[in-house]
Design an enzyme around this catalytic site. Structure first.
Site, PDB file in Angstrom:
ATOM      1  N   GLN A  95      32.303   3.417 -32.171  1.00 15.28           N
ATOM      2  CA  GLN A  95      33.474   3.886 -32.100  1.00 15.28           C
ATOM      3  C   GLN A  95      34.601   3.166 -32.209  1.00 15.28           C
ATOM      4  O   GLN A  95      34.141   1.889 -31.520  1.00 15.28           O
ATOM      5  CB  GLN A  95      33.644   5.544 -32.465  1.00 15.28           C
ATOM      6  CG  GLN A  95      34.005   5.234 -30.157  1.00 15.28           C
ATOM      7  CD  GLN A  95      33.462   6.323 -29.859  1.00 15.28           C
ATOM      8  OE1 GLN A  95      33.610   7.718 -30.452  1.00 15.28           O
ATOM      9  NE2 GLN A  95      33.316   7.265 -28.782  1.00 15.28           N
ATOM     10  N   ASP A 134      32.841  17.827 -22.346  1.00 17.20           N
ATOM     11  CA  ASP A 134      34.273  16.856 -23.065  1.00 17.20           C
ATOM     12  C   ASP A 134      34.121  16.410 -24.246  1.00 17.20           C
ATOM     13  O   ASP A 134      33.524  15.022 -24.001  1.00 17.20           O
ATOM     14  CB  ASP A 134      35.079  16.584 -22.063  1.00 17.20           C
ATOM     15  CG  ASP A 134      36.017  15.957 -21.627  1.00 17.20           C
ATOM     16  OD1 ASP A 134      36.222  14.899 -20.912  1.00 17.20           O
ATOM     17  OD2 ASP A 134      36.110  15.698 -22.985  1.00 17.20           O
ATOM     18  N   ASP A 188      22.681   9.339 -24.464  1.00 18.26           N
ATOM     19  CA  ASP A 188      23.390  10.958 -25.338  1.00 18.26           C
ATOM     20  C   ASP A 188      23.440  11.594 -25.064  1.00 18.26           C
ATOM     21  O   ASP A 188      21.753  11.948 -23.834  1.00 18.26           O
ATOM     22  CB  ASP A 188      22.939   9.983 -26.298  1.00 18.26           C
ATOM     23  CG  ASP A 188      22.294  11.518 -27.519  1.00 18.26           C
ATOM     24  OD1 ASP A 188      21.606  11.664 -28.870  1.00 18.26           O
ATOM     25  OD2 ASP A 188      23.129  12.391 -27.159  1.00 18.26           O
ATOM     26  N   TYR A 243      44.676  19.074 -20.837  1.00 16.32           N
ATOM     27  CA  TYR A 243      43.611  19.488 -20.934  1.00 16.32           C
ATOM     28  C   TYR A 243      42.385  19.197 -19.751  1.00 16.32           C
ATOM     29  O   TYR A 243      41.615  19.703 -19.597  1.00 16.32           O
ATOM     30  CB  TYR A 243      43.229  18.233 -21.792  1.00 16.32           C
ATOM     31  CG  TYR A 243      42.107  18.581 -22.327  1.00 16.32           C
ATOM     32  CD1 TYR A 243      40.656  17.292 -22.026  1.00 16.32           C
ATOM     33  CD2 TYR A 243      41.574  18.945 -24.168  1.00 16.32           C
ATOM     34  CE1 TYR A 243      39.368  17.260 -22.837  1.00 16.32           C
ATOM     35  CE2 TYR A 243      40.232  19.328 -24.045  1.00 16.32           C
ATOM     36  CZ  TYR A 243      38.421  17.776 -23.630  1.00 16.32           C
ATOM     37  OH  TYR A 243      37.435  17.989 -24.433  1.00 16.32           O
ATOM     38  N   SER A 260      34.482  14.651 -27.755  1.00 14.93           N
ATOM     39  CA  SER A 260      35.825  14.078 -29.134  1.00 14.93           C
ATOM     40  C   SER A 260      35.156  15.237 -30.478  1.00 14.93           C
ATOM     41  O   SER A 260      34.138  16.896 -30.196  1.00 14.93           O
ATOM     42  CB  SER A 260      35.191  12.594 -29.623  1.00 14.93           C
ATOM     43  OG  SER A 260      34.105  12.597 -30.051  1.00 14.93           O
TER      44      SER A 260
END
Ligand SMILES: NCCCN[C@H]1CC[C@H](N)CC1
Length: 292
Positions: A34, A159, A140, A64, A161
């Protein structure tokens, strides 16, 4: 686009875009997964952005990070082994390590650039990595969980995205099944579960999957984060079969005077009242979530 402002434009929240005034761009990079950017905002401190989506700001990350960690860990009597999937910025590690009962904190984050950038620009967030109980796995989370022996963890915190991008599989049924397998009986999972204002369909699917997979309790909680889309973010709190877990009444309140807790600085957001209150939902959300 207004010069000097960052706007969070995404197909995940069409027709709206929260904006922050930019003072200076501090980092821009492209990892294997990303685009990564850090900027100094005028009023929210430093801001971490992945593929154009705000992940955290220094000013409101406490909401959060504290809620995603303490909602599960304060709901079971004696959490010892905790797994964090994602959370590369280290903020959830900081919060998990406040619990003195915890003996082992595994974290599996896919993008090393997020870890390195957080350590460089967000030291008060990345402080979580300094705890000796933390063991970092770069990779992963889907593959990591497949390799975990059955019943290993007391708690798993996802946690992530959003479902568009590297975290897509973390919102799908096979992943939730692998989480249930990795948890001991009466173990708990807390996952990032989007916005009741924007994503009721995503939440519907997540709740349906969780009700099929987690035979203990399945609850949705939410909190306010000014710089997340629609200003709120939710969490799925689920427990596996075994000792029933009542998420709405914390059995294991955090001890603010405990040395592990104190060393991470004061809790700015979480407390036992807001823990219980976070499970109260507006009728439009309750109707969907309670009916599945
Ligand atoms: N640890 C950083 C928080 C990651 N979770 C966020 C939830 C809201 C999303 N729009 C972006 C990621």
């Amino acid at each position: 686009v207004i010069p000097g402002w960052f706007s969070e434009i995404s197909p995940m929240w069409p027709g709206e875009a929260h904006s922050l005034k930019v003072e200076k761009i501090l980092f821009q990079g492209k990892s294997d997964y990303q685009n990564v950017m850090v900027f100094q905002s005028a009023t929210y401190g430093k801001v971490l952005v992945l593929d154009g989506v705000i992940q955290l700001t220094e000013r409101d990350e406490c909401s959060y990070q504290e809620m995603i960690a303490h909602l599960p860990l304060c709901s079971i009597p004696n959490p010892k082994k905790v797994l964090v999937i994602g959370g590369g910025d280290g903020g959830v590690l900081r919060e998990v390590s406040r619990h003195s009962s915890v003996e082992q904190i595994d974290i599996c984050e896919i993008d090393k650039m997020v870890i390195d950038v957080s350590k460089q620009f967000f030291p008060h967030v990345a402080i979580g990595y300094e705890d000796p109980r933390v063991k970092l796995h770069v990779g992963d989370g889907v593959a990591f969980l497949k390799a975990v022996p059955e019943g290993t963890y007391d708690a798993v915190i996802v946690d992530s995205s959003d479902p568009i991008g590297p975290a897509q599989e973390l919102f799908e049924k096979p992943f939730f099944e692998s989480v249930a397998k990795a948890l001991r009986p009466g173990g708990v999972v807390c996952t990032q579960a989007e916005s009741i204002w924007l994503h009721m369909h995503i939440i519907e699917d997540i709740v349906a999957n969780c009700r099929q997979i987690f035979k203990g309790s399945v609850n949705y909680a939410w909190t306010t984060v000014p710089t997340y889309p629609s200003g709120v973010i939710g969490f799925m709190l689920c427990s596996t079969e075994g000792l029933p877990v009542d998420f709405k009444h914390p059995v294991n309140p955090i001890d603010a005077n405990d040395s592990h807790c104190k060393s991470k600085g004061p809790l700015k957001f979480y407390n036992s009242e807001i823990h219980a209150a976070s499970f109260c939902l507006p009728s439009f959300a309750k109707k969907v979530i309670d009916s599945i």
